[in-house]
Structures are given as C-alpha cells and as structure tokens.
Design a protein around this motif. Structure first.
Motif, mmCIF file in Angstrom:
data_model
loop_
_atom_site.group_PDB
_atom_site.id
_atom_site.type_symbol
_atom_site.label_atom_id
_atom_site.label_comp_id
_atom_site.label_asym_id
_atom_site.label_seq_id
_atom_site.Cartn_x
_atom_site.Cartn_y
_atom_site.Cartn_z
ATOM 1 N N LEU A 54 0.834 -1.204 0.000
ATOM 2 C CA LEU A 54 0.000 0.000 0.000
ATOM 3 C C LEU A 54 0.868 1.254 0.000
ATOM 4 C CD1 LEU A 54 -2.657 -1.323 2.514
ATOM 5 C CD2 LEU A 54 -3.146 -0.646 0.174
ATOM 6 N N SER A 55 1.989 1.172 0.706
ATOM 7 C CA SER A 55 2.912 2.311 0.716
ATOM 8 C C SER A 55 3.414 2.634 -0.685
ATOM 9 C CB SER A 55 4.106 2.013 1.618
ATOM 10 O OG SER A 55 3.689 2.015 2.958
ATOM 11 N N LYS B 359 2.228 5.898 8.626
ATOM 12 C CA LYS B 359 3.131 5.678 7.489
ATOM 13 C C LYS B 359 2.364 5.115 6.293
ATOM 14 C CE LYS B 359 7.449 3.547 6.038
ATOM 15 N NZ LYS B 359 6.951 3.310 4.686
ATOM 16 N N THR B 360 1.564 4.082 6.545
ATOM 17 C CA THR B 360 0.829 3.456 5.439
ATOM 18 C C THR B 360 -0.121 4.463 4.792
ATOM 19 O OG1 THR B 360 0.940 1.375 6.643
ATOM 20 C CG2 THR B 360 -0.571 1.454 4.794
ATOM 21 N N ASP B 363 2.024 7.236 2.900
ATOM 22 C CA ASP B 363 2.651 6.689 1.682
ATOM 23 C C ASP B 363 1.599 6.402 0.617
ATOM 24 O OD1 ASP B 363 5.068 6.840 2.892
ATOM 25 O OD2 ASP B 363 5.279 4.697 3.307
ATOM 26 N N TYR B 364 0.474 5.837 1.051
ATOM 27 C CA TYR B 364 -0.561 5.467 0.085
ATOM 28 C C TYR B 364 -1.130 6.714 -0.598
ATOM 29 C CZ TYR B 364 -4.665 3.407 -2.025
ATOM 30 O OH TYR B 364 -5.603 3.004 -2.935
ATOM 31 N N SER B 367 1.652 8.214 -2.946
ATOM 32 C CA SER B 367 1.946 7.493 -4.194
ATOM 33 C C SER B 367 0.727 7.441 -5.099
ATOM 34 C CB SER B 367 2.546 6.104 -3.952
ATOM 35 O OG SER B 367 1.983 5.504 -2.852
ATOM 36 N N THR B 368 -0.475 7.392 -4.521
ATOM 37 C CA THR B 368 -1.679 7.405 -5.363
ATOM 38 C C THR B 368 -1.826 8.760 -6.066
ATOM 39 O OG1 THR B 368 -2.737 5.846 -3.874
ATOM 40 C CG2 THR B 368 -4.174 7.022 -5.371
#
Lengths: 198, 377
Positions: A54-55, B359-360, B363-364, B367-368
């Motif tokens: 997901l990261s 963090k998740t 980051d998600y 990046s999305t």
C-alpha cells in the motif's frame, strides 16, 4: 525471480485485469504495472507486506486466499496469478478451484520438488531437501503441500483443467513442457509455470 | 459551543430537503481550510470529522487552544501534507462549532433552536457539505477521508456523488450502526436527558447546562474508544494521588480520575443537544438499507478508488464490519485496498500516534496522488 516475472509477463496480454494472489511485497505487481497493465490488484495475508504494498500505492487487500477469494465475482479478472504459493495452502485443490472461478485464466508457478538436486538430497543425505529455492528446514517451512511439475501436470489432467501453456525454468533457461518430455523436465527444472483455464 | 470566535462560515441558500422530510435553507456551514488549492484544483482533500470533532483538523483549535483533532495526520510534512494538499473540513450540521445546529440562535426568537432542531442524518450532513464544495468551485476532489463517523460520511459521499472524488479512505467505521453501537449511544443520550438541567433541550433559555449528564455520556463513550489491554496497561489498578484506598466514592483509581477529567473538559467544548442529534444520526446510518439491502449497489456507479483501514483492537467498529465494506466493493469489481493495522489503542487508534497507520496512510495517499497525476499527463 526476474526470469519468472518475465515469463509471467509474457503470458499476459496488455491492459488486462490481473489479480496477484499472495502478492508479497508487490514486486511482481510493480513489474507488471510497468510492463503490462495498470489494472492490477493483490491479495496478501501478511499485514506487514500488505502495508509495504500500500505504501507503494499498490491496491492490495489483506486477506487469506482460502477464505477471501470468494468475495470476488466470477471471472472478474482476466488473469489470476499464484506465484510459488500453492504449496503453502492447507487445501491447494480448493484454492485452485477458487482461482479458476475468479480468473478467466490462471497462472500458477510451482517450485519443483522433482528437481534432481532436491531428489538427491533426500536420496543421498536422507534429509528433507533445503535448496536456494526452498530455503526452509522441515520444522519451520511454510510449505505444507510440496509437489512436482509432474504432479501438477497430472492434477490438471485428472481434474479436466485445460493447460494452455506449461513452461519449465532451470536457472535462466526456459523450455516448454509437453507430454513427451514431462519426465525429463520434471527432473531438470527448478520451477514450473502453468497457464490454465477451467 | 457557539463562542464568539471568528469561524469561516458560508450561508447555504439552496434549500436542503432532509431525510426527516423537513426542508432547511439559509443555514450556516462553518469550515476551515489548510494549504493552498493548486491552479488545476486537483489537490483538494475533504476531511470528515467524527462525533465530537470539528472543522479544526490541524494547527491550534482557536476554541480549545489545543492541537487540532487530527494533528498526527494533517499538517505540514504530515501524512496528509498541507504543503502539497488543500485540506477542507466542515463542521457537520447538528454540530456546535458554527454550523447549523441546535445551539444556533433562531433569529426570530433570539433563542437557541434547542430540540426544535430537526432530526438529521449522515446523508443530510454529507449533502450539506457538498454545498461547500460547490461554493469552493471544486469540480472533483482528490480524496475524501474520515474515521469513525467521518468514515460513514466518506461512504455516503461516494454513494451520493459517485464522480466527485478520485480516492475514498473510510477508516475504522461501518456501513451500518450495530445494536451495540446504538446501545452505547442510547446510554449517552439517556444520561443527558436524565439531567434535570436538560429542560427538554431548552436549557439555554434558563441559562442552564446539563453538564453532569453530558459528562457521564462522554465518560461512557470514552471507554468504548479504548481497548481493554490499553486501559489495563495505562491504568491497571493504580491509585490517584494516594497510597491507599479511602473507603469512599472519591476517585481512588487513576482510571476514575481520568474519566472524570475527560467528562469535565468535554462539557466546556460541546453542546449536549448536539450530542443527542449527532449520535442519533449515527444510529440511523444504514447505507445498505438505503440501497434495498445491497451495499454494493451504493457504489456501483463509482470509479472512485477505495482504501479501507481498520484496527485490531477496535471493538466499536471492528475489522469484521470494515471488511463488509471491502467485500461489497470487491463483489462489484471496485478498486479497493484494505489493511487491518496492529494497535492496542482501540477505536481511538485513528486519532493517535500509531506509526504503522500514519506511514501506510501517508505513503498510500502520496503514491496514489503521484500515479493519478502521471496518468493525467
């Protein structure tokens, strides 16, 4: 690893819908995203690996293939990939059936337990084989149902599963598997890659 | 409460038909924004707040003088980075931070509306906030994000406006309030209504405030936001400022003192009637019922990408309920990611410093955002 990714990628048509079951840290997903299709999803059981995926912006669901594939509609993916994971399931037959429902085509890769190096370890050392591809000891291996290329080939015939393509990999050497060379490929390859359909 | 703080506010003149059948118009929506809207208007994120939240997501809340309720998530160099994103958050209708609610003054009487305020729903809240997005002239949001009741609003928003957000992140929520959820909310409401100073909701006419009842409501609710393990580790049977039991009903235990404190600070910033109205809106929330029992139908028109997040120790909106959302989305082939984050901080995890969550999520989102922008080019 790279060879396996290339072979899988070559089996997939461009801009199709793909599900990677047991997608790990998303390396194959990333590879296919760059080379084949943006429309790719993953299913992974490890929280940590799901978070890694997901990261990277990959669409991954935390879940167990044995119970969570049911939620996807029939034939909702053009390809479903199961890369070197089949042997880790409690019930591989059930998983294969679920994969064949969810995917129009299924790509299964299996670490070949029939590879001569594996066979020799059991024959001469008398211990459970530990190789580069199968690095675990018998007491800590996640692999519950090891099989050989020949086992999987026979499994498909007995269950009337159509094999579109079967490829053997030894180091970086790629060759086709067919009925006549099955015994030899089963002895001389460390990985089998199958494109199947129900 | 409606203190005299300079809140950003717009008046919605379009009539809004509420689920209860009544219609409201010329009503205020109070909101706050963080960061800058880019020239393509492609970096806007609408954050929905939870039951006792408000529009002050980040920075200092001017009313409480404390950090905004989602300071771990929203701000400069935070997971939702306000150097990059334009973040909008509005006070829900029914709330008490400047949006139309029971503590709004009725112009004709000069008194607070009190329980003459109509019953509102999550759907009504979302429709009202959509008026704000129109006012800000944002054609398409990059994301809608929220936890708990904020997550319910995320689901409702995408169902109501399937092409208005590229990404939806419902966190620690449910598509329908369970019997247990309703039970706890009812406990809170009964505590407020049992306070003799509630005066059927017209306490402000008598310069009263049902603060005892509201504090009890908050104490009970607060327990549901934590986990048993978290409580035991933090408090155990530790005593409060004393070496031995006093054989009375003072706060002998730290947990008692903690809950009393939570109750007492809450009444200073929250209106008791708002608590009644908003908990009612949550109880009435049942998205699948709105779509004749098929939750998937709520999302079948949308191409919005979803990322659902739950927490291991959240027993108020447990993983199983979050997973139902994922299953409904998967069954129509929607683009959905899901992870259950390991945390012993209970339902409150989404508000707290839980590094793997932050963090998740960060980051998600980043990046999305990158992938979606690259695709456009």
């Amino acid at each position: 690893m790279k060879e396996e990714f290339n072979i899988i990628s070559n089996l997939i048509e461009k801009n199709t819908r793909v599900l990677d079951v047991g997608c790990g840290n998303g390396d194959l997903m990333k590879f296919l995203q760059e080379n084949k299709t943006k429309d790719i999803r993953g299913l992974e059981i490890s929280k940590e690996k799901v978070q890694n995926c997901l990261s990277k912006g990959l669409t991954v669901i935390e879940g167990n293939a044995e119970s969570d594939l049911k939620q996807f509609p029939k034939s909702s993916f053009d390809y479903v990939i199961l890369s070197q994971t089949l042997q880790a399931f409690l019930n591989p037959e059930l998983v294969i059936n679920e994969l064949l429902k969810v995917g129009k085509k299924v790509i299964v890769t299996i670490p070949n337990f029939g590879y001569w190096r594996v066979r020799l370890q059991l024959l001469f050392k008398g211990t459970m084989p530990v190789t580069e591809n199968l690095p675990h000891e018998w007491y800590n291996t996640p692999n519950l149902h090891m099989c050989t290329i020949k086992d999987f080939y026979n499994f498909c015939s007995s269950k009337n599963i159509k094999i579109f393509k079967s490829i053997a990999l030894k180091k970086s050497r790629i060759s086709e598997i067919n009925k006549s060379n099955l015994n030899y490929k089963n002895l001389d390859s460390h990985l089998g890659i199958f494109l199947i359909e129900s | 409460m409606n203190k005299n703080i300079d809140t950003k506010k717009i008046i919605i003149s379009n009539p809004l038909k509420l689920d209860c059948g009544k219609e409201i118009n010329n009503f205020p929506i109070a909101y706050e924004t963080y960061g800058e809207l880019n020239s393509e208007k492609s970096n806007a994120i609408l954050v929905f707040h939870a039951l006792t939240g408000d529009q002050y997501v980040s920075g200092k809340n001017p009313i409480t003088n404390k950090d905004g309720w989602w300071s771990y998530v929203v701000g400069e160099n935070k997971p939702i980075d306000t150097n990059k994103f334009f973040v909008i958050c509005a006070n829900v209708i029914g709330g008490c931070m400047g949006s139309y609610g029971p503590s709004t003054i009725n112009e004709s009487t000069g008194k607070q509306i009190g329980t003459d305020f109509p019953i509102i729903t999550i759907n009504d809240m979302v429709n009202a906030q959509y008026e704000l997005i129109k006012y800000l002239e944002i054609e398409k949001l990059f994301a809608v994000v929220g936890g708990s009741m904020g997550g319910m609003q995320v689901l409702q928003f995408v169902a109501n406006f399937p092409d208005k957000a590229k990404l939806a992140i419902p966190i620690a929520c449910t598509s329908s309030h369970s019997a247990q959820n309703i039970a706890f909310n009812e406990l809170g409401r009964q505590a407020i209504m049992a306070d003799s100073k509630w005066e059927n909701g017209f306490y402000s006419n008598y310069k009263l405030n049902p603060d005892k009842g509201l504090a009890v409501a908050r104490m009970a609710a607060h327990i549901t936001y934590l986990s048993e393990k978290g409580l035991q580790e933090k408090f155990g049977r530790k005593l409060q400022d004393r070496d031995s039991l006093r054989y009375g009903f003072e706060a002998d235990f730290q947990i008692e003192s903690y809950l009393r404190y939570q109750g007492s600070v809450f009444v200073d910033r929250f209106d008791a009637n708002s608590y009644l109205y908003i908990t009612r809106a949550m109880d009435y929330f049942d998205l699948s019922k709105q779509y004749k029992g098929n939750l998937s139908d709520a999302f079948k028109e949308t191409k919005t990408k979803f990322f659902v997040i739950s927490f291991t120790s959240d027993w108020l909106y447990p993983t199983s309920e979050n997973r139902e959302i994922v299953i409904a989305l998967n069954s129509i082939g929607a683009d959905v990611g899901f992870v259950e984050i390991e945390s012993d901080k209970g339902h409150d995890s989404f508000l707290l410093d839980v590094p793997s969550f932050l963090k998740t999520l960060g980051d998600y989102i980043n990046s999305t955002y990158k992938v979606i922008n690259e695709r456009r080019i």
